[in-house]
Design a protein around this motif. Structure first.
Motif, PDB file in Angstrom:
ATOM      1  N   GLU A 236      -7.941  29.926 -67.151  1.00  0.00           N
ATOM      2  CA  GLU A 236      -6.640  30.538 -66.253  1.00  0.00           C
ATOM      3  C   GLU A 236      -7.327  31.277 -65.306  1.00  0.00           C
ATOM      4  O   GLU A 236      -6.412  31.838 -64.406  1.00  0.00           O
ATOM      5  N   SER A 237      -8.526  31.558 -64.914  1.00  0.00           N
ATOM      6  CA  SER A 237      -9.229  32.161 -63.848  1.00  0.00           C
ATOM      7  C   SER A 237      -9.116  31.475 -62.567  1.00  0.00           C
ATOM      8  O   SER A 237      -8.641  30.325 -62.629  1.00  0.00           O
ATOM      9  N   ASP A 238      -9.331  31.979 -61.456  1.00  0.00           N
ATOM     10  CA  ASP A 238      -9.332  31.343 -60.289  1.00  0.00           C
ATOM     11  C   ASP A 238     -10.543  29.913 -60.347  1.00  0.00           C
ATOM     12  O   ASP A 238     -10.254  28.943 -59.855  1.00  0.00           O
ATOM     13  N   GLN A 239     -11.568  29.971 -60.968  1.00  0.00           N
ATOM     14  CA  GLN A 239     -12.474  29.242 -61.203  1.00  0.00           C
ATOM     15  C   GLN A 239     -12.601  28.976 -62.916  1.00  0.00           C
ATOM     16  O   GLN A 239     -13.954  29.293 -63.272  1.00  0.00           O
ATOM     17  N   PRO A 240     -11.598  28.530 -63.539  1.00  0.00           N
ATOM     18  CA  PRO A 240     -11.787  28.357 -64.928  1.00  0.00           C
ATOM     19  C   PRO A 240     -12.989  27.262 -65.561  1.00  0.00           C
ATOM     20  O   PRO A 240     -13.136  26.192 -64.669  1.00  0.00           O
ATOM     21  N   ILE A 241     -13.384  27.598 -66.663  1.00  0.00           N
ATOM     22  CA  ILE A 241     -14.480  27.072 -66.939  1.00  0.00           C
ATOM     23  C   ILE A 241     -14.262  25.404 -67.155  1.00  0.00           C
ATOM     24  O   ILE A 241     -15.096  24.511 -66.873  1.00  0.00           O
ATOM     25  N   LEU A 242     -13.215  25.217 -68.141  1.00  0.00           N
ATOM     26  CA  LEU A 242     -12.838  24.301 -68.585  1.00  0.00           C
ATOM     27  C   LEU A 242     -12.634  23.039 -67.583  1.00  0.00           C
ATOM     28  O   LEU A 242     -13.137  21.872 -67.523  1.00  0.00           O
ATOM     29  N   PRO A 243     -11.707  23.175 -66.525  1.00  0.00           N
ATOM     30  CA  PRO A 243     -11.614  22.157 -65.723  1.00  0.00           C
ATOM     31  C   PRO A 243     -12.740  21.945 -64.644  1.00  0.00           C
ATOM     32  O   PRO A 243     -13.017  20.669 -64.475  1.00  0.00           O
ATOM     33  N   GLN A 244     -13.521  22.994 -64.484  1.00  0.00           N
ATOM     34  CA  GLN A 244     -14.862  22.812 -63.757  1.00  0.00           C
ATOM     35  C   GLN A 244     -15.992  21.584 -64.510  1.00  0.00           C
ATOM     36  O   GLN A 244     -16.361  20.892 -64.086  1.00  0.00           O
ATOM     37  N   LEU A 245     -15.925  22.051 -66.022  1.00  0.00           N
ATOM     38  CA  LEU A 245     -16.754  21.087 -66.765  1.00  0.00           C
ATOM     39  C   LEU A 245     -16.090  19.818 -66.702  1.00  0.00           C
ATOM     40  O   LEU A 245     -16.771  18.649 -66.654  1.00  0.00           O
ATOM     41  N   LYS A 246     -14.749  19.619 -66.591  1.00  0.00           N
ATOM     42  CA  LYS A 246     -14.260  18.346 -66.852  1.00  0.00           C
ATOM     43  C   LYS A 246     -14.573  17.437 -65.585  1.00  0.00           C
ATOM     44  O   LYS A 246     -14.916  16.306 -65.542  1.00  0.00           O
ATOM     45  N   GLN A 247     -14.326  18.291 -64.487  1.00  0.00           N
ATOM     46  CA  GLN A 247     -14.649  17.799 -63.232  1.00  0.00           C
ATOM     47  C   GLN A 247     -16.038  17.286 -63.057  1.00  0.00           C
ATOM     48  O   GLN A 247     -16.443  16.101 -62.654  1.00  0.00           O
ATOM     49  N   GLY A 248     -16.966  18.143 -63.370  1.00  0.00           N
ATOM     50  CA  GLY A 248     -18.415  17.771 -63.260  1.00  0.00           C
ATOM     51  C   GLY A 248     -18.847  16.601 -64.434  1.00  0.00           C
ATOM     52  O   GLY A 248     -19.660  15.760 -64.103  1.00  0.00           O
ATOM     53  N   GLY A 249     -18.209  16.658 -65.503  1.00  0.00           N
ATOM     54  CA  GLY A 249     -18.387  15.580 -66.258  1.00  0.00           C
ATOM     55  C   GLY A 249     -18.216  14.214 -65.980  1.00  0.00           C
ATOM     56  O   GLY A 249     -18.908  13.203 -65.923  1.00  0.00           O
ATOM     57  N   GLN A 250     -16.775  14.132 -65.006  1.00  0.00           N
ATOM     58  CA  GLN A 250     -16.294  12.789 -64.555  1.00  0.00           C
ATOM     59  C   GLN A 250     -17.457  12.496 -63.454  1.00  0.00           C
ATOM     60  O   GLN A 250     -17.646  11.292 -63.172  1.00  0.00           O
ATOM     61  N   ALA A 251     -17.850  13.374 -62.784  1.00  0.00           N
ATOM     62  CA  ALA A 251     -18.818  13.077 -61.460  1.00  0.00           C
ATOM     63  C   ALA A 251     -20.308  12.340 -62.071  1.00  0.00           C
ATOM     64  O   ALA A 251     -20.699  11.434 -61.599  1.00  0.00           O
ATOM     65  N   LEU A 252     -20.589  13.089 -63.116  1.00  0.00           N
ATOM     66  CA  LEU A 252     -21.877  12.574 -63.880  1.00  0.00           C
ATOM     67  C   LEU A 252     -21.746  11.038 -64.358  1.00  0.00           C
ATOM     68  O   LEU A 252     -22.439  10.206 -64.141  1.00  0.00           O
TER      69      LEU A 252
END
Length: 551
Positions: A236-252
């Motif tokens: 729930e933060s401005d840059q939460p870890i879980l969405p960023q990990l999901k986004q990065g994983g999809q990019a890879l």
């Protein structure tokens, strides 16, 4: 019986041995020759005290040894067994006194204490000296005389068995009453404690668990703050870890076809994302559980306060200690109820035991009352024979609370001069009167009591003539079934001897020593005649002496 006596280095005795008859042994001799010294030596092997002053030669020890032949009396056998001493056809009692004054005692060559020597000696020898008649004034001895005359030993034995049973039951009853008295004094307080603990109703490790829960609740604010920070960071933060990990994983994943190694890395990243998502769910759940319930906190505080108060009051460490105390109080309550039931049963048992005891005591009293009148009459007749025509014995028998020997207080009363004033025997009778009275009584009970060897030291004090002759006759009668040893100055008594010993002084070395020998028949005649008329007896005295021996 006393078979032999051997004395070494005692007073004015150097070395002396005597073999006694099993019947009437008479010891005579000049005044100062050492007759009473013999009794003193005998007293040593019967347990009397001594010191080095009795030694004739200070460079040698004193040794007195008595050999007793005895039939298998149960009392003596039991005593020997109880004291771990061997028995046999003979009992050898020995006393040794060193120049230092140190004394040693032996029974059958086994070292024993002076008390043991005294106990066994009292069962073997009745040493009866002039003025040494305390036993006759003892109420226990007086009772045993009367009981022996009833010729019903089972009466007293059965009574004493019932007495022991009653005493044991009564003792248990008294103990139980004391226990209940103490319990009753504590009952109200224990009941209060029991009610208090039952009201609190502790559960196993309850206070310890509540204490941990309260600690958690008191720290719930800080815990929630940390949990919220962690969930915010993950979701729930401005840059939460879980969405960023999901986004990065999809990019890879999009480049995995071009770079094969990225395929495995993208998979691992997806696994981390799933794990962190799980952790975030778990943290949300813990946050829900950590919500503070003020009502619960208040209840726990009150419960702990009550519990800690009880811990302190009863000096126990934890909840289980309170539970154990609660169980103990419940058991005590049940135990008290059982004791009250036991008390009622025991009271009935004691009452029944006392009734049996009282019935036995009544029979015992009746048996004693029956023999007292003829006993008093027989004693009076014997007292007349021994020169006390005005003396009489009265046996006082009064009722008392039951004791070990019955429900009677028995006491010998004496009147020496027909005064009508009866007083306790030990208060009014003289030494000579007591000695003759003891002889009369023992002659009456000899057939009923297991009397040991009887020794009379100058029982003839204050009598002569016919009274002395009668004393001799009574002794002769008594000696038919018992061994008697008598020191006397009276020819009338000496004439009744089965064995007559003469004590004399003789010069030996540089000193005067005591000797003793058994007289032949003719020597007895001369000795008795000398007692009648002096050192040079007349023909009349010799004839008189022969008549005394024959009659």
């Amino acid at each position: 019986m006393l078979h032999s006596l051997h004395i070494q280095n005692y007073a004015i005795i150097d070395d002396l041995s005597i073999l006694f008859s099993g019947k009437l042994n008479i010891i005579t001799g000049e005044t100062g020759a050492g007759k009473s010294i013999l009794m003193g030596a005998l007293g040593l092997i019967l347990g009397e005290r001594a010191d080095s002053s009795v030694l004739l030669n200070r460079e040698k020890k004193c040794c007195i040894e008595g050999c007793f032949k005895w039939e298998s009396q149960l009392e003596i056998r039991e005593w020997l067994t109880a004291n771990d001493l061997e028995d046999g056809e003979e009992l050898l009692l020995r006393r040794e006194i060193a120049a230092s004054g140190k004394s040693r005692a032996f029974i059958n060559d086994t070292p024993v204490t002076l008390q043991q020597l005294r106990e066994l000696g009292s069962k073997l020898v009745d040493l009866h000296r002039q003025f040494d008649t305390l036993e006759l004034g003892d109420t226990e001895f007086q009772r045993s005389v009367v009981d022996a005359l009833t010729r019903e030993p089972d009466l007293l034995q059965q009574y004493q068995k019932d007495w022991k049973v009653w005493q044991a039951d009564q003792h248990r009853l008294d103990e139980l009453k004391n226990q209940l008295l103490k319990s009753n004094q504590e009952r109200d307080y224990k009941q209060f404690l029991l009610d208090e603990l039952e009201s609190f109703a502790p559960k196993e490790e309850e206070l310890e668990k509540l204490d941990r829960e309260l600690t958690l609740l008191n720290n719930s604010g800080q815990i929630l703050q940390v949990l919220s920070k962690m969930t915010d960071l993950l979701r729930e933060s401005d840059q939460p870890i879980l969405p960023q990990l999901k986004q990065g994983g999809q990019a890879l994943q999009g480049f995995a076809e071009m770079i094969p190694a990225l395929k495995e890395t993208a998979a691992r990243l997806q696994s981390v994302q799933i794990e962190l998502d799980d952790i975030a769910d778990e943290l949300d759940k813990i946050k829900d559980d950590c919500q503070v319930d003020e009502t619960r906190v208040e209840w726990i505080n009150e419960r702990l306060a009550d519990g800690y108060k009880l811990l302190k009051k009863h000096a126990v460490r934890d909840t289980n200690g309170l539970i154990a105390l609660l169980e103990q109080l419940r058991e005590d309550q049940v135990g008290t109820e059982k004791k009250e039931e036991e008390l009622k049963e025991l009271e009935l048992k004691v009452a029944a035991a006392y009734d049996r005891l009282f019935q036995r005591a009544t029979k015992l009293t009746a048996a004693r009352k029956k023999v007292i009148p003829p006993f008093q009459e027989q004693v009076k007749k014997l007292l007349e024979r021994v020169g006390m025509p005005n003396a009489a014995l009265q046996v006082s028998l009064t009722s008392i609370a039951p004791n070990q020997t019955g429900a009677d207080h028995l006491e010998f009363l004496f009147d020496a001069n027909r005064s009508g004033k009866w007083e306790p025997l030990k208060k009014v009778a003289s030494g000579g009167e007591l000695s003759r009275l003891m002889l009369c009584i023992k002659s009456l009970v000899a057939a009923s009591m297991q009397l040991p060897t009887l020794i009379f030291d100058e029982i003839d004090s204050g009598i002569s003539g016919e009274a002395a002759r009668q004393v001799g006759l009574i002794m002769k009668e008594l000696a038919n079934n018992h061994q008697l040893i008598c020191i006397t100055h009276q020819p009338q008594i000496a004439g009744k001897a089965d064995a007559h010993f003469w004590v004399y002084k003789e010069e030996k070395g540089s000193g005067i020593h005591t000797g003793i020998r058994q007289l032949t028949e003719e020597e007895r005649v001369t000795a008795i005649a000398s007692m009648l008329s002096g050192e040079a007896p007349s023909e009349a005295a010799l004839a008189n002496a022969r008549e005394m021996i024959r009659s």
